[in-house]
Enzyme design. Structure first.
Site, PDB file in Angstrom:
ATOM      1  N   GLU A 175       0.765  -1.243  -0.075  1.00 35.19           N
ATOM      2  CA  GLU A 175      -0.004   0.040   0.014  1.00 35.19           C
ATOM      3  C   GLU A 175       0.924   1.424   0.141  1.00 35.19           C
ATOM      4  OE1 GLU A 175      -3.568  -1.955   2.767  1.00 35.19           O
ATOM      5  OE2 GLU A 175      -2.026  -0.632   3.826  1.00 35.19           O
ATOM      6  N   THR A 193      -6.348  -0.235   2.786  1.00 29.11           N
ATOM      7  CA  THR A 193      -7.070  -1.130   2.367  1.00 29.11           C
ATOM      8  C   THR A 193      -8.170  -1.577   3.723  1.00 29.11           C
ATOM      9  OG1 THR A 193      -5.627  -3.175   2.415  1.00 29.11           O
ATOM     10  CG2 THR A 193      -5.853  -1.735   0.130  1.00 29.11           C
ATOM     11  N   LYS A 209     -14.451  -2.391   7.535  1.00 31.45           N
ATOM     12  CA  LYS A 209     -13.576  -2.719   8.429  1.00 31.45           C
ATOM     13  C   LYS A 209     -11.913  -2.852   8.274  1.00 31.45           C
ATOM     14  CE  LYS A 209     -13.633  -7.261   9.794  1.00 31.45           C
ATOM     15  NZ  LYS A 209     -12.465  -7.992   9.188  1.00 31.45           N
ATOM     16  N   ASP A 210     -11.090  -2.625   9.258  1.00 32.56           N
ATOM     17  CA  ASP A 210      -9.879  -2.724   8.904  1.00 32.56           C
ATOM     18  C   ASP A 210      -8.972  -3.284  10.134  1.00 32.56           C
ATOM     19  OD1 ASP A 210      -9.711  -0.456  10.687  1.00 32.56           O
ATOM     20  OD2 ASP A 210      -8.098   0.657   9.411  1.00 32.56           O
ATOM     21  N   MET A 211      -7.766  -3.027   9.926  1.00 35.86           N
ATOM     22  CA  MET A 211      -6.902  -3.648  11.442  1.00 35.86           C
ATOM     23  C   MET A 211      -6.034  -2.618  11.898  1.00 35.86           C
ATOM     24  SD  MET A 211      -5.931  -7.236   9.568  1.00 35.86           S
ATOM     25  CE  MET A 211      -5.078  -7.975  11.083  1.00 35.86           C
ATOM     26  N   GLU A 212      -6.207  -1.259  11.666  1.00 35.58           N
ATOM     27  CA  GLU A 212      -5.351  -0.122  12.276  1.00 35.58           C
ATOM     28  C   GLU A 212      -6.256   0.840  12.556  1.00 35.58           C
ATOM     29  OE1 GLU A 212      -2.999  -2.892   9.978  1.00 35.58           O
ATOM     30  OE2 GLU A 212      -4.655  -1.648   9.018  1.00 35.58           O
ATOM     31  N   ASP A 254     -12.145  -6.181  -0.436  1.00 35.52           N
ATOM     32  CA  ASP A 254     -13.051  -7.507  -0.404  1.00 35.52           C
ATOM     33  C   ASP A 254     -14.482  -7.070   0.378  1.00 35.52           C
ATOM     34  OD1 ASP A 254     -12.764  -8.286   2.760  1.00 35.52           O
ATOM     35  OD2 ASP A 254     -10.669  -7.331   1.932  1.00 35.52           O
TER      36      ASP A 254
END
Length: 263
Positions: free
Chosen positions: A34, A112, A195-198, A221
């Protein structure tokens, strides 16, 4: 409650900060895939004399674009396994260290994300996030439950949203790529489109250190779709990263020459 004079003085300082031209931005990105298109877009150079503590894998690129000092940081590769250091812990640590070392006027967390078709998200859609929260910090005790969700409003940028015609949506953050039934219930409660992870971790640190932050998320996705999340994520990563890169470039161009209150 602060004395009247003290509160008024603090409000005046915030107003003055919002009217100063933005001169330094910090872009926080989780993955090398990214980050590199943005690095190349703005011709940023890797910092060969790192501002970060010795031994950490965190990477900083920097340069000047128009009237902006741009710093881009990503958490680097895990020192043991060699994969991108994704997730909330790495994101919060590198954000904290970068703010301390670089004192940015504005943070952009770009990356992303998974999207929900029930909320109108499609592959390659780019969202400017309005609110962020966690979906995997479940603490069923009064008040601790609210702390766990950690709901925060992002810095308001109505002119940016209108000018670039980006989609707006809420972001929910957790440390897993998949989605358990418990996570799903929390994400629905968060009214999240992506939704993400960060994101919520970056928002927590930015709020802690009082640096305005905006969040740009591109959909790789469809979480509530038919394809396995990991498979769809990897399949679309390259193409969606290009859409993310274009959006970040447009945002930076819009920011150039403006103050916070004009965003």
């Amino acid at each position: 409650m602060a004395p009247h004079g003290e509160g008024s003085e603090e409000a005046m300082v915030v107003q003055d900060e919002n009217r100063k031209p933005i001169s330094s931005i910090l872009i926080v990105i989780a993955m090398q895939t990214e980050a590199m298109p943005v690095v190349n877009k703005f011709q940023l150079k890797e910092d060969l004399d790192p501002v970060f503590p010795k031994g950490v894998p965190w990477v900083r690129y920097h340069g000047i674009y128009k009237d902006l000092h741009i710093n881009l940081v990503w958490p680097g590769k895990d020192l043991t396994l060699g994969v991108d250091s994704v997730g909330t812990i790495s994101a919060s640590l590198v954000t904290y260290a970068a703010i301390q070392a670089l004192q940015p006027d504005l943070i952009i967390n770009a990356g992303t994300a998974g999207g929900f078709k029930v909320k109108g998200a499609c592959i390659s859609d780019v969202f400017l996030v309005s609110d962020v929260a966690f979906h995997d910090r479940r603490i069923p005790i009064p008040v601790f439950d609210l702390y766990g969700v950690g709901l925060r409003q992002c810095f308001s940028t109505p002119n940016l949203l209108k000018e670039l015609n980006l989609k707006a949506g809420k972001l929910s953050t957790g440390d897993s790529l998949d989605m358990s039934p418990q996570d799903e219930a929390s994400i629905v409660a968060n009214d999240a489109t992506v939704k993400d992870m960060e994101g919520a971790a970056v928002a927590y640190v930015a709020d802690l250190l009082k640096v305005p932050a905006i969040f740009i998320k591109a959909v790789t996705d469809i979480v509530d779709g038919d394809k396995p999340t990991a498979e769809e994520f990897l399949q679309n990563l390259a193409a969606v990263t290009a859409a993310l890169d274009q959006a970040v470039a447009q945002v930076v161009d819009f920011i150039s020459g403006k103050c916070l209150s004009e965003l």
